[in-house]
Design an enzyme around this catalytic site. Sequence first.
Site, mmCIF file in Angstrom:
data_model
loop_
_atom_site.group_PDB
_atom_site.id
_atom_site.type_symbol
_atom_site.label_atom_id
_atom_site.label_comp_id
_atom_site.label_asym_id
_atom_site.label_seq_id
_atom_site.Cartn_x
_atom_site.Cartn_y
_atom_site.Cartn_z
ATOM 1 N N HIS A 203 0.806 -1.225 0.000
ATOM 2 C CA HIS A 203 0.000 0.000 0.000
ATOM 3 C C HIS A 203 0.835 1.270 0.000
ATOM 4 C CE1 HIS A 203 0.981 -0.035 4.289
ATOM 5 N NE2 HIS A 203 0.707 1.257 4.280
ATOM 6 N N ARG A 204 2.142 1.132 0.188
ATOM 7 C CA ARG A 204 3.007 2.299 0.343
ATOM 8 C C ARG A 204 2.988 3.136 -0.937
ATOM 9 N NH1 ARG A 204 4.018 3.597 4.962
ATOM 10 N NH2 ARG A 204 4.047 1.523 5.786
#
Length: 353
Positions: A203-204
């Site tokens: 998700h970064r």
Amino acid sequence: MRIVTIIGARPQFIKAAPVSRAIRRCNEEILVHTGQHYDENMSEIFFHELDIPLPDYNLAIGSGSHGWQTGHMLIAIEDILLKSKPDAVLVYGDTNSTLAGALAASKLLIPLVHVEAGLRSFNKAMPEEQNRILTDHVSDMLLCPTQTAVANLAKEGIRQGVYNTGDVMYDAVLYNKDIARTKSDVLARLNLQSGGYILATVHRAENTDNKERLSAIIEAFNRCGERIVFPVHPRTLKYISEYGLALSGNIMVIEPVGYLDMLMLESNAAKIVTDSGGVQKEAYFLGIPCITLRRQTEWVETVSAGWNIIADSDERIILNAIRDFNPSSDRPPYFGDGHAAQKIAEILDGVAV
Ligand code: UD1
Ligand code: UDP
């Protein structure tokens, strides 16, 4: 003592659960949810599962650009602090909710307590690195999860009000591990065998907002020849669709899961592939080999102990690690003894030094 706690994103609900329980024994806590995360499976589910008291305020700020989101939170939090006149404000980690709470408290000269202080990736392009540096430098009490975090702060000249409490996420894992075993049916629901799959989370921003990096990661998943269980963060789902990336049949895409299901998926995975900070640590606590999809990590102890490998978004390194990475060394107790929340409560009550 009256404490206003600011939370807003998934990992903050998980961190707040043990701390709220401990500080409420002797203090009044006013819980403020900024609304940074708002989907049922990104927010509400954690309040039910972890018995977190319902927020006294939900600011419902929602998604937006960094300035818009942080600015709206700052305005709303300031209003609550002026009304509630707390003795301290408590913030967690490194999200935009953290920074907004920190700025609001600091400008009003209300003592600021930062849980998970002192973490550094030394990559200032990360929004989280900006948030945590700024927050640490206006905090009055800096509650560090590790000795490395204490040393990072010392290098920046911050020595006053610094404590190594251990990591509250370790408390959460210890408290919920057995509960997950009895309450979660995720393995049966998804027809998974213990040790028969790889768990992946991504998700970064540095991965999702970059087509080349996200494509290389998905390509590694497609080609690894293993079953990949992939609870997809909404941010990542949006970009997979926007970039038109194809996922092959070995990848089981599921919605984000609750914490108890996540603990079961983690503890029964053959390996974990992730860019999440929290998930890297949980892999270490649970003794599952971790492959990290970043150029660096804040959780350097997991790497030096031999349980985490930094693979960046390099398809070849990811594939090799999925095939060959098999640590068997000890896992020293770098993250404390599982009583970090109690230590935090004692520090706040002025009992511990
Ligand atoms: C945020 C944090 C990150 C943390 C992560 C935990 C910042 C700058 N980043 O990243 O440090 O690791 O939370 O998960 O604070 N969205 C939804 N539903 C939701 C929440 C988000 O659909 O309930 C989508 C929206 O399209 C939104 C995007 O996800 O624009 C990103 O959400 P945001 O909170 O801005 O950042 P995260 O990537 O979640
Ligand atoms: N998590 C969860 N369900 C999921 C993915 C993650 O409960 O589908 C939990 C995970 O176990 C960890 C925390 O969320 O406790 C990590 O949050 P995230 O990866 O969103 O953020 P980060 O830790 O990178 O800031």
